[in-house]
Design a protein around this motif. Structure first.
Motif, PDB file in Angstrom:
ATOM      1  N   VAL A 120       0.825  -1.209   0.000  1.00  0.00           N
ATOM      2  CA  VAL A 120       0.000   0.000   0.000  1.00  0.00           C
ATOM      3  C   VAL A 120       0.862   1.263   0.000  1.00  0.00           C
ATOM      4  O   VAL A 120       0.596   2.210  -0.743  1.00  0.00           O
ATOM      5  CB  VAL A 120      -0.963   0.011   1.209  1.00  0.00           C
ATOM      6  CG1 VAL A 120      -1.667   1.362   1.327  1.00  0.00           C
ATOM      7  CG2 VAL A 120      -1.996  -1.098   1.087  1.00  0.00           C
ATOM      8  N   ILE A 121       1.911   1.290   0.816  1.00  0.00           N
ATOM      9  CA  ILE A 121       2.739   2.497   0.893  1.00  0.00           C
ATOM     10  C   ILE A 121       3.774   2.549  -0.237  1.00  0.00           C
ATOM     11  O   ILE A 121       4.276   3.622  -0.576  1.00  0.00           O
ATOM     12  CB  ILE A 121       3.452   2.616   2.260  1.00  0.00           C
ATOM     13  CG1 ILE A 121       4.396   1.429   2.506  1.00  0.00           C
ATOM     14  CG2 ILE A 121       2.428   2.735   3.381  1.00  0.00           C
ATOM     15  CD1 ILE A 121       5.233   1.568   3.774  1.00  0.00           C
ATOM     16  N   LEU A 122       4.075   1.383  -0.803  1.00  0.00           N
ATOM     17  CA  LEU A 122       5.030   1.340  -1.910  1.00  0.00           C
ATOM     18  C   LEU A 122       4.397   1.815  -3.208  1.00  0.00           C
ATOM     19  O   LEU A 122       5.056   2.440  -4.045  1.00  0.00           O
ATOM     20  CB  LEU A 122       5.555  -0.083  -2.077  1.00  0.00           C
ATOM     21  CG  LEU A 122       6.770  -0.313  -2.978  1.00  0.00           C
ATOM     22  CD1 LEU A 122       7.958   0.503  -2.473  1.00  0.00           C
ATOM     23  CD2 LEU A 122       7.119  -1.783  -3.038  1.00  0.00           C
ATOM     24  N   TYR A 123       3.099   1.555  -3.364  1.00  0.00           N
ATOM     25  CA  TYR A 123       2.437   1.851  -4.633  1.00  0.00           C
ATOM     26  C   TYR A 123       2.543   3.322  -5.051  1.00  0.00           C
ATOM     27  O   TYR A 123       2.937   3.605  -6.194  1.00  0.00           O
ATOM     28  CB  TYR A 123       0.970   1.419  -4.605  1.00  0.00           C
ATOM     29  CG  TYR A 123       0.218   1.874  -5.829  1.00  0.00           C
ATOM     30  CD1 TYR A 123       0.504   1.330  -7.081  1.00  0.00           C
ATOM     31  CD2 TYR A 123      -0.740   2.883  -5.752  1.00  0.00           C
ATOM     32  CE1 TYR A 123      -0.146   1.772  -8.216  1.00  0.00           C
ATOM     33  CE2 TYR A 123      -1.392   3.329  -6.878  1.00  0.00           C
ATOM     34  CZ  TYR A 123      -1.101   2.765  -8.112  1.00  0.00           C
ATOM     35  OH  TYR A 123      -1.752   3.211  -9.237  1.00  0.00           O
ATOM     36  N   ASP A 146      15.183   8.363  -6.123  1.00  0.00           N
ATOM     37  CA  ASP A 146      14.585   9.651  -5.780  1.00  0.00           C
ATOM     38  C   ASP A 146      13.307   9.495  -4.961  1.00  0.00           C
ATOM     39  O   ASP A 146      12.885  10.430  -4.276  1.00  0.00           O
ATOM     40  CB  ASP A 146      14.256  10.443  -7.051  1.00  0.00           C
ATOM     41  CG  ASP A 146      15.511  10.902  -7.784  1.00  0.00           C
ATOM     42  OD1 ASP A 146      16.581  10.939  -7.142  1.00  0.00           O
ATOM     43  OD2 ASP A 146      15.426  11.204  -8.987  1.00  0.00           O
ATOM     44  N   ALA A 147      12.671   8.306  -5.050  1.00  0.00           N
ATOM     45  CA  ALA A 147      11.429   8.062  -4.307  1.00  0.00           C
ATOM     46  C   ALA A 147      11.701   7.579  -2.879  1.00  0.00           C
ATOM     47  O   ALA A 147      10.766   7.473  -2.085  1.00  0.00           O
ATOM     48  CB  ALA A 147      10.572   7.029  -5.041  1.00  0.00           C
ATOM     49  N   LEU A 148      12.964   7.304  -2.560  1.00  0.00           N
ATOM     50  CA  LEU A 148      13.290   6.724  -1.256  1.00  0.00           C
ATOM     51  C   LEU A 148      12.896   7.617  -0.074  1.00  0.00           C
ATOM     52  O   LEU A 148      12.330   7.115   0.907  1.00  0.00           O
ATOM     53  CB  LEU A 148      14.782   6.381  -1.192  1.00  0.00           C
ATOM     54  CG  LEU A 148      15.258   5.666   0.074  1.00  0.00           C
ATOM     55  CD1 LEU A 148      14.508   4.355   0.259  1.00  0.00           C
ATOM     56  CD2 LEU A 148      16.771   5.427   0.017  1.00  0.00           C
ATOM     57  N   PRO A 149      13.170   8.934  -0.089  1.00  0.00           N
ATOM     58  CA  PRO A 149      12.770   9.754   1.065  1.00  0.00           C
ATOM     59  C   PRO A 149      11.273   9.690   1.363  1.00  0.00           C
ATOM     60  O   PRO A 149      10.875   9.649   2.533  1.00  0.00           O
ATOM     61  CB  PRO A 149      13.193  11.173   0.638  1.00  0.00           C
ATOM     62  CG  PRO A 149      14.312  10.953  -0.313  1.00  0.00           C
ATOM     63  CD  PRO A 149      13.930   9.715  -1.072  1.00  0.00           C
ATOM     64  N   ASN A 198       7.157   8.979 -14.272  1.00  0.00           N
ATOM     65  CA  ASN A 198       8.227   9.916 -14.617  1.00  0.00           C
ATOM     66  C   ASN A 198       9.535   9.189 -14.882  1.00  0.00           C
ATOM     67  O   ASN A 198      10.616   9.743 -14.655  1.00  0.00           O
ATOM     68  CB  ASN A 198       8.416  10.928 -13.490  1.00  0.00           C
ATOM     69  CG  ASN A 198       7.187  11.769 -13.253  1.00  0.00           C
ATOM     70  OD1 ASN A 198       6.967  12.777 -13.917  1.00  0.00           O
ATOM     71  ND2 ASN A 198       6.351  11.366 -12.303  1.00  0.00           N
ATOM     72  N   ALA A 199       9.435   7.967 -15.374  1.00  0.00           N
ATOM     73  CA  ALA A 199      10.625   7.136 -15.553  1.00  0.00           C
ATOM     74  C   ALA A 199      11.602   7.719 -16.557  1.00  0.00           C
ATOM     75  O   ALA A 199      12.791   7.399 -16.521  1.00  0.00           O
ATOM     76  CB  ALA A 199      10.214   5.726 -15.988  1.00  0.00           C
ATOM     77  N   LEU A 225       6.113   4.025  -6.301  1.00  0.00           N
ATOM     78  CA  LEU A 225       6.430   3.407  -7.590  1.00  0.00           C
ATOM     79  C   LEU A 225       5.599   4.009  -8.714  1.00  0.00           C
ATOM     80  O   LEU A 225       6.081   4.174  -9.837  1.00  0.00           O
ATOM     81  CB  LEU A 225       6.206   1.901  -7.509  1.00  0.00           C
ATOM     82  CG  LEU A 225       7.195   1.139  -6.623  1.00  0.00           C
ATOM     83  CD1 LEU A 225       6.840  -0.340  -6.573  1.00  0.00           C
ATOM     84  CD2 LEU A 225       8.627   1.316  -7.130  1.00  0.00           C
ATOM     85  N   PHE A 226       4.340   4.334  -8.417  1.00  0.00           N
ATOM     86  CA  PHE A 226       3.481   4.942  -9.428  1.00  0.00           C
ATOM     87  C   PHE A 226       4.102   6.243  -9.927  1.00  0.00           C
ATOM     88  O   PHE A 226       4.188   6.487 -11.137  1.00  0.00           O
ATOM     89  CB  PHE A 226       2.096   5.214  -8.850  1.00  0.00           C
ATOM     90  CG  PHE A 226       1.193   5.984  -9.785  1.00  0.00           C
ATOM     91  CD1 PHE A 226       0.548   5.348 -10.834  1.00  0.00           C
ATOM     92  CD2 PHE A 226       1.011   7.352  -9.622  1.00  0.00           C
ATOM     93  CE1 PHE A 226      -0.265   6.060 -11.708  1.00  0.00           C
ATOM     94  CE2 PHE A 226       0.199   8.073 -10.478  1.00  0.00           C
ATOM     95  CZ  PHE A 226      -0.445   7.420 -11.516  1.00  0.00           C
TER      96      PHE A 226
END
Length: 496
Positions: free
Chosen positions: A27-30, A47-50, A39-40, A33-34
């Motif tokens: 749930v929190i990963l989606y 960049d999504a890690l924080p 913006n791949a 990743l979305f």
């Protein structure tokens, strides 16, 4: 045999429990990743890690509260899944309805619904593990679908090979002047300012013209109205980037561009004034750069409960920490442009390249350089906001020019913008104004600032694109024979 059967059932139960708990991670990963998959072409997964780290901390807090309340792992996970989905998308829900009945009422109602849902799960739900399994499968499918949609872009980034276009140019003159190249993002040309703002910019232009500048009021960068297309082209002196190409591939042309190579080959030191860390700094002397740069984590968190917390803090102190940082950062960049003549290499000629993302939004400063209301950072409807930033940039450019020429009349100064102001599009996007006629408006949005001081000499740059203007200047400096490039087919500038 009986023991083996029991062991299998025990293992199945463990796996089911493990998967149930794992649904919180899905749930929190989606959302992370979305946003990455969407913006791949320009973003990195790291960049999504924080944002994920903050969501993970939030998940731990929510799960602890739920398990204390539920006293049942399965029910706690189910409640956590739903609550976390709401909280990680909280600002999305809020923005849809807060203008109707007010933000505070919506928050109270939403948290009341969450509380009632927790009671419902505790008292009524009996198949919590099965429901969690469905939730987990649902988010895994969403992640997989978005991954496969983004896969061609990711593969293209991995397989992309930039052809190095190194060019050695021998300097034939004993004199090597210092060169200053300033790029102001979204600075409108005379045509664009008159059409969209009814503003006459000739006061600023007259000031620098009286100092020996050659000025073109009819220059356009025809290939695009996008920074990530136009600046790679400017720095490579040709149309290497395209609006039809992936943004990440266009940005690879920022690495050691031809302009860097030419000046380095001829013994120049390159000084960089690098707002938002947009320019490639490798092999350059960075005299000013940005400390804080937005990443996809910024936009992930903007959609979540964390943005609400940030907005609340900002309201309490009547300002925004992010805006304060940006104002400080922006003024540092512009101040460095005004004093960069003091930082040239004493032993070698110096090329100073300064990029500033202004008067491009966010709108954060007035014409005196003071901070404006943080709630107006994207307010295109108030035309004074863009104009005031432009006026402040004008004052800074005047000071920069005066400082350079007072100390070095033999210098060369180029002041350009990558594209003009994109007012019609932003009004359509932000306020739902009628869709503009791209055929009519695009030339105005592509009308750029284009000014050159070449040791006080006259130089015909009227109507020349940014690239051709640079080619004219280099032909004078290095006695080269760059031909003028035909303007590319005029792309009708349309955002996705």
């Amino acid at each position: 045999m009986i023991y083996a059967t029991k062991q299998v059932k025990v293992n199945e139960k463990k796996y089911k429990k493990f998967f149930t708990i794992s649904t919180i991670a899905f749930v929190i990963l989606y959302p992370c990743l979305f946003m990455y998959f969407q913006n791949a072409d320009e973003a990195k997964l790291i960049d999504a890690l924080p944002a994920f780290e903050k969501f993970l901390a939030l998940a731990i807090v929510v799960f602890v509260i739920c398990i204390i309340f539920m006293k049942n792992t399965g029910k706690a996970v189910l409640a956590s899944d739903v609550i976390l989905f709401i909280l990680t998308n909280f600002n999305v829900f809020l923005s849809k309805v807060d203008h109707v009945i007010g933000r505070k009422k919506i928050i109270v109602i939403l948290f009341f619904i969450i509380f009632m849902f927790m009671i419902l799960v505790k008292k009524k739900i009996r198949s919590e593990q099965n429901i969690c399994m469905l939730i987990g499968i649902y988010f895994l499918v969403l992640i997989a679908m978005n991954f496969f949609v983004a896969l061609p872009t990711i593969c293209s980034k991995l397989n992309y090979q930039k052809v190095e276009n190194s060019e050695n140019i021998e300097y034939v003159s004993e004199e090597k002047p210092n060169v200053y190249f300033f790029i102001c993002d979204e600075y409108a040309g005379v045509e664009g300012l008159e059409r969209y703002y009814n503003y006459d910019n000739r006061v600023f232009l007259k000031h620098i013209e009286e100092n020996g500048f050659n000025i073109s009021t009819t220059s356009h960068n025809y290939e695009s109205c996008s920074t990530t297309v136009n600046i790679p082209n400017l720095l490579n002196l040709e149309y290497v980037a395209s609006p039809d190409e992936l943004e990440a591939n266009n940005l690879k042309y920022m690495k050691n561009p031809k302009l860097y190579q030419i000046f380095k080959t001829n013994g120049y030191t390159i000084n960089l004034i690098n707002h938002t860390q947009f320019l490639d700094e490798d092999g350059c002397n960075v005299i000013a750069t940005s400390d804080v740069v937005d990443t996809i984590s910024t936009y992930i968190l903007q959609k979540s409960i964390f943005q609400l917390i940030k907005d609340y803090k900002a309201e309490q102190i009547e300002t925004s920490t992010d805006t304060q940082y940006y104002v400080s950062d922006l003024k540092n960049i512009l101040n460095t442009m005004q004093t960069c003549y003091k930082m040239v290499d004493k032993e070698n000629p110096t090329l100073t390249i300064g990029y500033v993302s202004c008067p491009h939004p966010p709108f954060v400063i007035n014409e005196e350089g003071g901070a404006v209301d943080y709630r107006n950072t994207s307010n295109w409807a108030d035309k004074s906001l863009y104009l005031n930033q432009l006026k402040y940039v004008n004052a800074c450019m005047e000071n920069a020019v005066d400082g350079i020429l007072q100390n070095d009349r033999n210098a060369i100064i180029i002041i350009q913008s990558d594209h003009g102001v994109r007012y019609p599009y932003h009004m359509m996007e932000c306020y739902g104004t009628p869709e503009y006629d791209a055929t009519i408006e695009t030339p105005y949005m592509q009308n750029i600032l284009n000014c050159v001081y070449y040791q006080g000499k006259e130089m015909d740059i009227e109507g020349k694109s940014g690239i051709n203007t640079l080619r004219i200047v280099l032909n004078e400096i290095f006695m080269t024979n760059y031909e003028m490039l035909d303007n590319p087919e005029k792309y009708l500038y349309q955002y996705k």
